[in-house]
Structure formats: C-alpha cells, structure tokens
Design an enzyme around this catalytic site. Structure first.
Site, short mmCIF file in Angstrom:
data_model
loop_
_atom_site.label_atom_id
_atom_site.label_comp_id
_atom_site.label_asym_id
_atom_site.label_seq_id
_atom_site.Cartn_x
_atom_site.Cartn_y
_atom_site.Cartn_z
N SER A 40 0.84 -1.19 0.00
CA SER A 40 0.00 0.00 0.00
C SER A 40 0.88 1.25 0.00
O SER A 40 1.97 1.23 0.58
CB SER A 40 -0.88 0.03 1.26
OG SER A 40 -1.55 1.27 1.37
N TYR A 63 -1.84 0.16 9.97
CA TYR A 63 -1.98 -0.41 8.63
C TYR A 63 -0.70 -0.18 7.82
O TYR A 63 -0.10 -1.13 7.30
CB TYR A 63 -3.20 0.18 7.92
CG TYR A 63 -3.33 -0.29 6.50
CD1 TYR A 63 -3.64 -1.62 6.22
CD2 TYR A 63 -3.16 0.58 5.43
CE1 TYR A 63 -3.76 -2.07 4.92
CE2 TYR A 63 -3.28 0.14 4.13
CZ TYR A 63 -3.57 -1.18 3.86
OH TYR A 63 -3.69 -1.62 2.57
N GLY A 114 -27.63 13.52 -2.46
CA GLY A 114 -28.09 14.90 -2.40
C GLY A 114 -27.80 15.55 -1.06
O GLY A 114 -28.10 16.72 -0.87
N VAL A 131 -10.02 -1.32 -9.54
CA VAL A 131 -9.64 -2.67 -9.16
C VAL A 131 -9.30 -3.55 -10.36
O VAL A 131 -8.35 -4.34 -10.32
CB VAL A 131 -10.73 -3.32 -8.27
CG1 VAL A 131 -12.02 -3.54 -9.04
CG2 VAL A 131 -10.22 -4.60 -7.63
#
Length: 174
Positions: A40, A63, A114, A131
């Site tokens: 990542s 992470y 909205g 992806v």
C-alpha cells in the site's frame, strides 16, 4: 487487514506481518519462488505529491506500519536466493470498483444522496486505482517480471476533489 478502524489493533500484525511470515515459510517448504505482494502507499504516510518508489517511509498508522513490516519479510525471503526468486511489491493507492464498499464508494453514495457536504475548497488531489486495472497489472507482473520489483500503482490522471465530485454528479446515478 485493511481498514482504519480495525479492532483489536493486533489484527493488523496477525494478518499483515504474521501472514507474511507464514506465506514465506510455505513458499520455502513448497519451493515456490515467485511472490507478488500487494502492499500500500500507506507505507509513505502523508507525503509529497508524485512520491516515487524510492520515497521515504513515514507511515502514520498500524496499517501502513504492518504493510511496511510485511514488505521487509518478503524482501528478506527474496534476498536468500535472488538468482531464482522473484518478488514484486505493488503499492496501490486507494482502490475502488464493483462490489467495493470503501472510501470511494461511500463518497459516490454521499454525492448521489443529495446530502453531500463538502468541507474545504476541494482543490486537494485524489489518487485512485480501479480494481480491474490493478488486477490486470498483477496479471502482467506474473508473466513478465523477474528479480525484485517495486511499483507504486495509481491510475492517472489524478483528480481534485472538485473534479471528482463534478464527474460523479454528471455521470453516475444510482
């Protein structure tokens, strides 16, 4: 383990770090010599635009830390036999696509409701990866790369939040 709110936090280590340890053990036992790891861009933390693969690691959460630690495990595995082994590390930016219910999906859903309220001027840049494009790159990597390879993955062009919001409003209807 990929979310910002994983509980308990040790799951990051169990999945990303211990998972990497387990995978390299199995690869060594079964004489598997090709690993592709989807890491990542979180390993860089908050960084300058267009940071390349040589950018400094500056993760800010568990992470990013555990993805970085997993990368080190895979690199150690590779370095044990670089003449035979292939390691490709792909660091995607935020990934979106069908059946994905992550950040991009939630943003699109809010815009289409909205009830979306934008905070800030919207000139921040949003890097994303679809992806299926990431999957196609992984397939290409399986067939074409040898040795040690590290790639940041992003689909270009990057969009400002304003451009992304306009695109969603003009093109996507639930």
């Amino acid at each position: 383990e990929h979310k910002d709110n994983v509980v308990p936090k040790r799951l990051y280590d169990e999945v990303n770090v211990e998972g990497a340890d387990n995978l390299v053990k199995v690869c060594e036992e079964k004489n598997i010599n090709h690993i592709i790891f989807t890491s990542s861009v979180a390993v860089y933390g908050f960084t300058k635009p267009n940071t390349d693969e040589s950018g400094p690691f500056n993760y800010y959460n568990d992470y990013g830390r555990t993805k970085y630690e997993a990368e080190k495990i895979y690199q150690k595995w590779y370095e044990k036999d670089p003449e035979i082994r292939t390691l490709t590390i792909i660091r995607p930016t935020v990934v979106f696509g069908e059946r994905n219910r992550g950040n991009v999906y939630n943003l699109i859903k809010q815009i289409n409701s909205g009830l979306f309220l934008q905070i800030g001027d919207g000139n921040n840049i949003k890097s994303m990866a679809y992806v299926e494009n990431v999957a196609a790159f992984i397939e290409y990597a399986i067939k074409n790369f040898k040795g040690l390879n590290v790639f940041n993955y992003v689909d270009k062009p990057d969009l400002t939040t304003n451009e992304l919001i306009k695109f969603v409003r003009d093109n996507i209807k639930y």
